[in-house]
Scaffold this motif. Structure first.
Motif, PDB file in Angstrom:
ATOM      1  N   VAL A  84       3.803  -2.093   3.276  1.00 30.96           N
ATOM      2  CA  VAL A  84       4.101  -3.176   4.010  1.00 30.96           C
ATOM      3  C   VAL A  84       5.639  -3.327   3.545  1.00 30.96           C
ATOM      4  CG1 VAL A  84       3.858  -5.727   4.112  1.00 30.96           C
ATOM      5  CG2 VAL A  84       1.963  -4.313   4.024  1.00 30.96           C
ATOM      6  N   ILE A  85       6.235  -3.210   2.528  1.00 25.17           N
ATOM      7  CA  ILE A  85       7.611  -3.353   1.967  1.00 25.17           C
ATOM      8  C   ILE A  85       8.203  -2.307   2.722  1.00 25.17           C
ATOM      9  CG2 ILE A  85       8.951  -3.478   0.265  1.00 25.17           C
ATOM     10  CD1 ILE A  85       6.706  -4.284  -1.667  1.00 25.17           C
ATOM     11  N   ALA A  86       7.760  -1.046   2.581  1.00 20.92           N
ATOM     12  CA  ALA A  86       8.666   0.123   3.535  1.00 20.92           C
ATOM     13  C   ALA A  86       8.583  -0.305   4.947  1.00 20.92           C
ATOM     14  CB  ALA A  86       7.812   1.382   3.048  1.00 20.92           C
ATOM     15  N   LEU A  87       7.544  -0.893   5.574  1.00 20.79           N
ATOM     16  CA  LEU A  87       7.877  -1.077   7.025  1.00 20.79           C
ATOM     17  C   LEU A  87       8.513  -2.175   7.207  1.00 20.79           C
ATOM     18  CD1 LEU A  87       4.051  -0.498   7.936  1.00 20.79           C
ATOM     19  CD2 LEU A  87       5.826   0.713   8.865  1.00 20.79           C
ATOM     20  N   THR A  88       8.667  -3.139   6.146  1.00 23.30           N
ATOM     21  CA  THR A  88       9.777  -4.395   6.363  1.00 23.30           C
ATOM     22  C   THR A  88      10.945  -3.831   6.392  1.00 23.30           C
ATOM     23  OG1 THR A  88       8.179  -5.776   5.501  1.00 23.30           O
ATOM     24  CG2 THR A  88      10.335  -6.578   5.616  1.00 23.30           C
ATOM     25  N   PHE A  89      11.289  -2.818   5.463  1.00 25.14           N
ATOM     26  CA  PHE A  89      12.779  -2.392   5.293  1.00 25.14           C
ATOM     27  C   PHE A  89      13.194  -1.443   6.685  1.00 25.14           C
ATOM     28  CE2 PHE A  89      14.808   2.039   4.600  1.00 25.14           C
ATOM     29  CZ  PHE A  89      15.882   1.276   4.371  1.00 25.14           C
ATOM     30  N   SER A  90      12.088  -0.671   7.262  1.00 20.15           N
ATOM     31  CA  SER A  90      12.492  -0.072   8.402  1.00 20.15           C
ATOM     32  C   SER A  90      12.421  -0.869   9.742  1.00 20.15           C
ATOM     33  CB  SER A  90      11.264   0.972   8.733  1.00 20.15           C
ATOM     34  OG  SER A  90      10.178   0.506   8.825  1.00 20.15           O
ATOM     35  N   ASN A  91      11.922  -2.042   9.828  1.00 17.74           N
ATOM     36  CA  ASN A  91      12.076  -3.161  10.846  1.00 17.74           C
ATOM     37  C   ASN A  91      13.236  -3.709  10.800  1.00 17.74           C
ATOM     38  OD1 ASN A  91       9.903  -3.970  12.856  1.00 17.74           O
ATOM     39  ND2 ASN A  91       8.652  -3.629  11.167  1.00 17.74           N
TER      40      ASN A  91
END
Length: 554
Positions: free
Chosen positions: A137-144
Motif C-alpha cells: 500500500v505504501i509503495a503504491l501510494t508513492f507511485s500514485n
C-alpha cells in the motif's frame, strides 16, 4: 510439545526472571555484552508513537473513509472514533506488555495465553499478509503521487503504478541489505517530506477557514449524504481509517528502555494518540475546505489535488513532499518489518536485534519459522534473509494496484488479531488474577474494544466477503502447516536433513549467522543459546546424546 518450548524452558531455568529480554536495563555488560539503558523519557516516548503512526496513511485513507462513510460529517466522526478506539487498544496492550514482558509483541501474548497454534497463526498471517500488504500500500501510494502529476486529466496506468512500486521496493530492499546506517539515513532524510506535507495541508486549511471557505463543514452540508447510508460501508470506513493509525502498539516493544515505564507508558498514550487524532482530523478538514466530496473521491492522490487547488505555481511542492514521505515510508516499513520492531532510531539496532521485538527471531526461537529468517549478515548486521522474504511477498501483493482493496484486506486481518489479543487480556485476568500487573486498567476498556471489534469484523465481512474471506482462508492454511511442521516432531530423517541442508545453503548464499547477544553473565550462555537456536524449522526433537552434535553450524 513444540521444539521451541524446550529451548524456552531451558532459558527460563537459567534466567529465573522468565523474561525474554535478558539484557535488562540494570544488567551489567560483563564480557562486552550489550545492556539496555533507560534513556527514553516521556517526550521521547510521545515522539516515538507519533512518528510511528503518522505516515502514508493520511495521504491515502481520506478517500477510502469518505467513500464508505457517505458524508463529510460522518467521515470526520470516523476519524475521531478511530482515534478513541486506538487509545483504548493501546492501554490494553500496555497492560499486556508489562504483564508478559517478552519479545515478539502480540505474537508472544497470544501464544502464551491461547497456546502454540494461536500464536503460530498470528505469526503466519503477520509475515504472509500484514507486513507485505502494508508495504504494498505504501509503495503504491508513492507511485500514485509520483505519476499523478504526469497524468493530470486521468488516472495513471495500473501497469505503471505497479512497476514503479516494484522498483521502489527493490531499490530500498537493496539499501536495507547493504547497510543499517544507509537505511536509517534514508529514513531520517525522507521523514522531513512527511512533516512538510502535513504542515502545508493544515496551515492552508486554517487559511481557508479564515477566508470563510468552510461550506462542507457547516452541519447541514457536512451530513448531506451522497450515497445511501449503509452500516457495512461504515465498518469499511473504520477499516480505512485504522490503516492510518497503524503503529500505535509500538511503544510496548521498548518498555525496557522507558524511564519510569509504568507511569510514562500510559501518559505517552494519552498524549500522543489524541495529538495524532487532532492532526488527522484537521488534515481532513483542510481537504474539504479546498475540495468538494466529489472532487476528493475523483482523485487517487488527494494531497496533489489539494495542492493544485491552493498552491498555484507552487503546487509541485505537494507531490514531491508526499513522494518523499512515502518513499521513506517504504524504507521504514522494510526496515521495521524485517526486524518487526518498528524501531527507526537504529544505529544501535544491530546490537539490540533480539531485544526490540524481533518477530522473526521470536518465531524462529519457538520453532515457528525457518531459522534462517532470524539470521543477520556477518559484517553488515542486516537481516538479509528476512528482507528478501518480505520483499518477495510484497511484490506478490502488487498483482493489484487497488490500494483500498488492500487496505480492507489487511485491516480486517489486523483487527481480527488485535481483538484476539485484547480478549487474551480478559482471559489472563480470569486464569491468573494474582500475577503482578504493574499497569492495570479497568476491564471496561477491553470490553469496549471487543464490542467495537465485533461490530467491525461482522459488518466488514458482510460488505466485503471475498476480500475478507481471502484473508481468513490464508490464515487457516496455517493450521495444517502448524501440525505438520511444528507439532509433529518425529519426522523422517531425510526431511530433517533436507531442511538442515537448505538452511546451510541459505546461510552461505547470504553470508548470515545468528546474532550474538552477550549477556551480563558473559558470553557462554549466549553462545549456548545461539547454538540451540540454530535448529531449523521442522527438525524433530533430538535425543540428549545428539543434542549438540545435531546442530547445523553457521
Amino acid at each position: 510439545m513444540e521444539e521451541g518450548a524446550r529451548h524456552r524452558n531451558n532459558t527460563e531455568k537459567k534466567h529465573p526472571g522468565g523474561g525474554e529480554s535478558d539484557a535488562s536495563p540494570e544488567a551489567g555488560s560483563g564480557g562486552g555484552g550489550v545492556a539496555l539503558k533507560k534513556e527514553i523519557g516521556l517526550v521521547s516516548a510521545c515522539g516515538i508513537i507519533v512518528g510511528n503512526i503518522i505516515g502514508s496513511g493520511i495521504f491515502v485513507s481520506p478517500k477510502g473513509v469518505l467513500e464508505n462513510a457517505g458524508s463529510v460529517g460522518l467521515a470526520l466522526i470516523v476519524w475521531i472514533v478511530t482515534g478513541f478506539i486506538t487509545v483504548v487498544g493501546a492501554l490494553c496492550y500496555a497492560e499486556l506488555g508489562v504483564t508478559i514482558p517478552k519479545s515478539g509483541g502480540d505474537y508472544s501474548y497470544v501464544k502464551d495465553i491461547f497456546g502454540g497454534l494461536a500464536g503460530f497463526l498470528r505469526l503466519w498471517i503477520a509475515v504472509l499478509v500484514i507486513y507485505p500488504t502494508n508495504q504494498a500500500v505504501i509503495a503504491l501510494t508513492f507511485s500514485n503521487y509520483v505519476l499523478q502529476p504526469l497524468f493530470p486529466t486521468c488516472f495513471p496506468p495500473e501497469s505503471g503504478l505497479r512497476l514503479l512500486a516494484a522498483i521502489c521496493l527493490l531499490l530500498l530492499t537493496w539499501v536495507n541489505c547493504s547497510s543499517v546506517r544507509w537505511a536509517t539515513r534514508v529514513q531520517d532524510i525522507f521523514t522531513a517530506g512527511k512533516l512538510l506535507a502535513l504542515a502545508l495541508i493544515i496551515i492552508m486549511g486554517i487559511v481557508q477557514i479564515c477566508k470563510g471557505e468552510y461550506f462542507w463543514l457547516e452541519p447541514k452540508n457536512a451530513f448531506e449524504n451522497f450515497q445511501e447510508p449503509d452500516i457495512g460501508l461504515v465498518a469499511l470506513a473504520f477499516l480505512q481509517g485504522s490503516f492510518a493509525y497503524g503503529g500505535w502498539n509500538f511503544l510496548n516493544y521498548v518498555t525496557e528502555e522507558l524511564v519510569d515505564p509504568y507511569k510514562n507508558l500510559p501518559r505517552a498514550i494519552f498524549i500522543s494518540i489524541p495529538l495524532v487524532t487532532f492532526v488527522y482530523v484537521f488534515a481532513n478538514v483542510a481537504y474539504v475546505t479546498a475540495m468538494s466530496p466529489q472532487e476528493l473521491l475523483a482523485s487517487n492522490a488527494v494531497a496533489v489535488t489539494f495542492g493544485e487547488k491552493l498552491l498555484g505555481v507552487m503546487a509541485w511542492i505537494m507531490p514531491i513532499s508526499v513522494a518523499l514521505s512515502t518513499f521513506g515510508g517504504v524504507n521504514g516499513s522494510l526496515f521495521t518489518s524485517s526486524r518487526s520492531s518498528g524501531h527507526t532510531e537504529a544505529p544501535a539496532e544491530a546490537k539490540r536485534w533480539r531485544n526490540s521485538d524481533p518477530l522473526f527471531f521470536a518465531g524462529a526461537r519457538e520453532g515457528h519459522l525457518p531459522s534462517v529468517l532470524a539470521m543477520i549478515h556477518v559484517k553488515r548486521c542486516t537481516p538479509i534473509p528476512a528482507l528478501l522474504f518480505t520483499c518477495i511477498s510484497t511484490l506478490l501483493m502488487l498483482v493489484t494496484s487497488d490500494m483500498y482493496t488492500l487496505i480492507n484486506y489487511v485491516g480486517f486481518i489486523n483487527y481480527l488479531f488485535y481483538g484476539v489479543t485484547v480478549a487474551g487480556q480478559i482471559v489472563l485476568r480470569w486464569k491468573k488474577p494474582d500475577i503482578p500487573r504493574p499497569i492495570k486498567i479497568n476491564l471496561l476498556f477491553p470490553i469496549i474494544y471487543l464490542l467495537f471489534w465485533a461490530f467491525l469484523l461482522v459488518f466488514s465481512l458482510w460488505s466485503e466477503p471475498v476480500v475478507c474471506g481471502i484473508g481468513l482462508a490464508i490464515m487457516l492454511t496455517g493450521v495444517p502447516v502448524y501440525f505438520l511442521g511444528v507439532y509433529w516432531q518425529h519426522k523422517p530423517k531425510c526431511f530433517s536433513d533436507f531442511i538442515e541442508l537448505l538452511t546451510l545453503v541459505s546461510q552461505k548464499m547470504c553470508v548470515v549467522v545468528y546474532p550474538e547477544v552477550e549477556r551480563g553473565s558473559g558470553t557462554e550462555e549466549a553462545n549456548e543459546d545461539m547454538e540451540e537456536q540454530q535448529q531449523p524449522m521442522y527438525q524433530p526433537t533430538p535425543t540428549k546424546d545428539k543434542d549438540v552434535a545435531g546442530q547445523p553450524q553457521p
